[in-house]
Design a protein around this motif. Structure first.
Motif: not given
Length: 510
Positions: A479-484
């Motif tokens: 449940m993680t969101i990592d933006r480039l």
């Protein structure tokens, strides 16, 4: 006699309570209704009433239009006939959005762009136009448990991500669920039999209370009207068509005014061969005749799909019929039925010996992502037999699994998606670049890719040249969101870490 009533909020239950005869069998003998009229809009509606024992009668009405409503009763009992009154309906407040309806019915009469009507045919909407996406769970017999368990179930639901619950009226007799309930829907007993023409008011008062509590939590009550999991001492699955229809008429008169009610005519209809296809059609006509609000209607299968193209069915309520292809079939069912598709039984997280109830939390979550990104909806269930005697799928109580929080994570992501997202294979934007991945898209401006149980080291994402895009790497399990960093066009190299259950979201920013 004229009675003035306090104001009622839009879409809430307005109830007329009357006293009349208790002689004979009023459930059968007394015919009661009320005509409602809104002077502001000119709307007229007739609503049937019901008997509730000891000379008491009720008529329940759900006003959709604001303004002053007047009413007058009609009955073959003179003490109930000709009672008139009025009340004022005020605007809905807070999270009160009205019934959940087909999006096409809510938008009827509005001007739609090309293709939008087809897209809406697979969607739901609240009555006020607010979009609704069902993220359901299953607690078949929770209202047949002790009061303590029922209260515990509600406390659990208040913290869970679910906005729909599949639930039975009658108790359920099946593996891990064999106890007799404290109350039954009919007068009588297991020893002497039940009178299918006299209802047990305390049972229904409890059901009233529980449906209202679900509504306060923002949860739709998908009421399963009939099911095969019975025992001879109960006998509710094989009462005969006349008694079935008498019961269905009563249920519809009593509960149609609750805005959060859906009708599920059967759980696993094909396990009740004593009821023909024409019986189910007749049952639908009975409910529709006593439900002036046209609540959502469906029927659920075990092995054999019902024909969801039948006009009385508003949406598909499907149990997966293949061991390996479950929510992947949403794409096929959308094409086959052209209605919203809910996979109400995709298999459950748990550890029982039946294959439908020993999915890992990862697989339960994967089936949700797969079904939702194919343009459908999915319902949760949980059956852990090593956590005590209460199994969520049957009794309610507490949740023990790891999938509910991940389902909530998916729900939050889809809540941020554009309103017009569709499976990419149903659009002109499909290409060979996406043959091996499940994708939802909003034109070229927004896309969500799901890689499921595949475990790629990386993926080069093909992007349009005419724009700049952000790229989010989503770990659906953690449940993680990592933006480039930065923005991209033409192509983006995305590290997926050789991990399963990854997703990528691409959003146009310029």
């Amino acid at each position: 006699m004229t009675v003035a009533q306090p104001a009622t909020e839009q879409y809430k239950v307005f109830e007329i309570n009357l006293t009349g005869t208790s002689q004979g069998n009023p459930y059968e003998d007394v015919v009661l209704s009320a005509s409602f009229f809104n002077a502001l809009t000119g709307e007229k509606m007739t609503v049937n009433g019901f008997y509730r024992g000891q000379g008491r009668y009720s008529i329940r009405f759900m006003p959709a239009a604001i303004g002053e409503w007047s009413y007058v009763t009609h009955a073959n009992d003179s003490t109930l006939d000709g009672v008139s009154g009025s009340f004022v309906c005020v605007l809905a407040r807070g999270n009160n959005h009205g019934r959940v309806m087909l999006a096409t019915d809510v938008q009827r009469g509005t001007v739609l762009v090309t293709g939008e009507e087809e897209n809406l045919s697979y969607r739901f909407s609240y009555e006020d136009g607010t979009p609704y996406q069902p993220y359901g769970t299953t607690c078949y017999a929770w209202t047949n448990q002790s009061e303590d368990v029922q209260e515990e179930t509600l406390k659990t639901l208040a913290q869970a991500p679910f906005n729909k619950i599949r639930m039975c009226v009658f108790p359920k007799f099946y593996d891990f669920n064999t106890a007799d309930p404290e109350m039954f829907a009919y007068e009588g007993s297991m020893e002497q039999g039940f009178d299918h023409r006299r209802f047990h008011e305390p049972f229904f008062e409890n059901l009233d209370h529980r449906i209202a509590q679900l509504d306060a939590l923002g949860i739709e009550a998908d009421i399963i009207l009939l099911h095969p999991y019975d025992k001879p001492e109960w006998g509710f699955s094989d009462m005969g068509a006349d008694d079935d229809m008498f019961y269905l008429s009563y249920i519809a008169r009593r509960y149609a005014a609750y805005k959060n009610v859906w009708w599920s005519f059967a759980n696993e209809y094909d396990l009740m061969p004593q009821k023909s296809k024409e019986d189910w059609r007749r049952y639908a006509r009975v409910v529709m005749a006593n439900d002036p609000y046209n609540h959502l209607r469906s029927i659920h299968n075990c092995r054999i799909l019902f024909d969801y193209n039948e006009s009385w069915i508003t949406h598909c309520s499907i149990q997966r019929i293949d061991v390996t292809r479950t929510t992947e079939c949403v794409s096929d069912w959308r094409k086959q039925f052209h209605k919203p598709v809910i996979v109400d039984e995709p298999g459950y997280e748990g550890d029982i010996y039946w294959g439908w109830g020993n999915l890992t939390a990862q697989e339960e979550t994967r089936r949700f992502w797969e079904g939702v990104l194919r343009g459908g909806y999915v319902t949760h269930g949980e059956v852990y037999i090593d956590k005590g005697e209460q199994l969520w799928w049957a009794h309610g109580g507490k949740l023990h699994g790891e999938s509910p929080s991940r389902i909530g994570f998916l729900r939050s992501i889809m809540a941020e998606a554009p309103a017009d997202v569709v499976p990419i294979r149903e659009t002109p934007y499909a290409s060979e670049d996406y043959w091996d991945v499940t994708v939802m898209t909003s034109g070229e401006d927004w896309r969500l890719f799901y890689f499921g149980f595949n475990a790629s080291l990386y993926r080069d994402m093909v992007l349009p040249e005419n724009g700049e895009y952000t790229v989010d790497v989503i770990d659906t399990w953690n449940m993680t969101i990592d933006r480039l960093p930065g923005t991209y066009h033409g192509k983006a190299h995305v590290d997926l870490g050789r991990k399963q259950y990854m997703a990528v979201r691409i959003c146009k920013v310029a």
